[in-house]
Motif scaffolding. Structure first.
Motif, PDB file in Angstrom:
ATOM      1  N   GLN A   1     -10.326   9.826   7.011  1.00 58.94           N
ATOM      2  CA  GLN A   1     -10.569   8.798   8.418  1.00 58.94           C
ATOM      3  C   GLN A   1      -9.613   7.508   8.092  1.00 58.94           C
ATOM      4  N   ARG A   2      -9.336   7.041   6.835  1.00 55.39           N
ATOM      5  CA  ARG A   2      -8.447   5.807   7.293  1.00 55.39           C
ATOM      6  C   ARG A   2      -6.689   6.733   6.849  1.00 55.39           C
ATOM      7  N   SER A   3      -6.765   7.463   6.442  1.00 56.61           N
ATOM      8  CA  SER A   3      -5.478   8.640   6.931  1.00 56.61           C
ATOM      9  C   SER A   3      -5.013   8.767   8.511  1.00 56.61           C
ATOM     10  N   ASP A   4      -6.294   9.676   9.340  1.00 60.31           N
ATOM     11  CA  ASP A   4      -6.414   9.963  10.764  1.00 60.31           C
ATOM     12  C   ASP A   4      -6.012   8.555  11.498  1.00 60.31           C
ATOM     13  N   ALA A   5      -6.729   7.471  11.399  1.00 62.69           N
ATOM     14  CA  ALA A   5      -6.433   5.510  11.759  1.00 62.69           C
ATOM     15  C   ALA A   5      -4.373   5.645  11.768  1.00 62.69           C
TER      16      ALA A   5
ATOM     17  N   LEU B   1      -2.177   7.699  10.256  1.00 57.44           N
ATOM     18  CA  LEU B   1      -1.147   8.536  11.731  1.00 57.44           C
ATOM     19  C   LEU B   1      -1.646   8.691  13.169  1.00 57.44           C
ATOM     20  N   MET B   2      -2.349   8.492  13.658  1.00 56.76           N
ATOM     21  CA  MET B   2      -2.432   8.470  14.696  1.00 56.76           C
ATOM     22  C   MET B   2      -1.991   6.921  15.809  1.00 56.76           C
ATOM     23  N   GLU B   3      -1.535   5.985  14.665  1.00 57.51           N
ATOM     24  CA  GLU B   3      -0.880   5.246  15.149  1.00 57.51           C
ATOM     25  C   GLU B   3       0.437   5.427  15.153  1.00 57.51           C
ATOM     26  N   ILE B   4       1.012   6.555  14.827  1.00 52.44           N
ATOM     27  CA  ILE B   4       2.466   6.884  14.454  1.00 52.44           C
ATOM     28  C   ILE B   4       2.558   7.670  16.158  1.00 52.44           C
TER      29      ILE B   4
END
Length: 305
Positions: free
Chosen positions: A4-8, A10-13
């Motif tokens: 979940q932290r990684s997705d947040a 990477l989603m910003e990128i």
């Protein structure tokens, strides 16, 4: 959960870059500037980077792990399993992705008495990194996970034809129609997390991926196998876990790359001829027939005199 932290992040990128191509460009640019991912080892004494071909193996393995078009079985079950992996129930659901119907290629034998042709490719060094290779199977490992590849018989190449039983300390692969036809069977030398194991079939080869219960180097896959020399393993580790001299070497590469990029950017802004060349390159970048069509404009990948 960690993802979940990684997705947040990477989603910003992804939102900033707008496209998958731009997103991947950012990821690989980061790896190029800040890690030894693009450094190829020149010899066994080189402490950073990867052996030739290993980088492609890593990328292929990562893509295959999440590829829904592969025959894939996730050995996950809703349970109260602990770290020992002892109480996990066997997976009961086989996930098969349906594709559009196509005329299957002809298989051998086509005539009675004709022998089946085995087109299996041989195992390569990257297939058994830090492990061992045998006639019909091989295994590879990192400190945390395990990968087993099995060469399947020409007559057993689909998930529906196979019975694959993965337990905390045992692996058995056999024919579903004739259970006595065992392709691979053995008691693992250490325990795995069976509820997180996955397998897929591609190019006549079964690939089993699983996590170890304990982070340690295995000396053998099955209890009856000969031991490997774990002192000679290529121990891939996190950058901050590497020795100080290796971290310093990676940092040196990063600084050199930044300086080279900065120098190139300076040339673009101060050299009129260079600016004209870059403008022509930008114009030709996305034309039909260009090898860079569809990719973000990045003149650094083109060698210019």
């Amino acid at each position: 959960m960690d993802f979940q932290r990684s997705d947040a992040i990477l989603m910003e990128i992804l939102q900033e870059r707008k496209t998958i191509t731009g997103f991947l460009d950012a990821i690989f640019g980061f790896l190029r500037r800040n890690t030894d991912f693009y450094h190829t080892k020149k010899d066994a004494s080189d402490q950073i980077g990867f052996p030739k071909g290993m980088r492609d193996q890593i990328l292929y393995g990562a893509m295959q792990r999440y590829d829904p078009d592969c025959w894939l079985q996730t050995m996950s079950a809703e349970s109260d399993i602990g770290d020992s992996g002892e109480t996990a129930p066997p997976a009961v659901e086989e996930i098969c992705v349906e594709t559009t119907e196509e005329t299957p290629p002809k298989t051998h034998p086509t005539q009675p008495g004709e022998k089946m042709v085995d087109l299996s490719r041989p195992f390569e060094a990257g297939d058994f990194k830090n492990g061992a290779v045998f006639e019909r199977h091989c295994w590879a490992q990192t400190l945390k996970d395990l990968e087993v590849q099995v060469q399947l018989p020409p007559t057993l190449r689909t998930a529906k034809q196979l019975s694959i039983d993965i337990k905390a300390q045992q692996i058995k692969v056999s024919s579903k129609s004739t259970p006595e036809q065992v392709i691979l069977e053995g008691t693992l030398s250490q325990r795995i997390r069976q509820n997180e194991a996955m397998w897929s079939i591609e190019d006549g080869r079964l690939l089993i991926c699983c996590d170890k219960v304990k982070e340690r180097w295995w000396e053998r896959l099955f209890e009856d196998d000969d031991e490997i020399d774990i002192k000679k393993l290529d121990c891939e580790r996190y950058i901050d876990e590497l020795p100080q001299e290796s971290q310093a070497a990676i940092e040196k590469l990063r600084v050199q790359q930044m300086e080279a990029d900065q120098q190139q950017n300076t040339m673009r802004t101060t050299d009129p001829e260079q600016a004209k060349t870059l403008e022509r390159l930008r114009t030709a970048w996305d034309v039909e027939g260009s090898p860079f069509k569809g990719q973000p404009f990045d003149p650094s990948v083109v060698r210019m005199s």
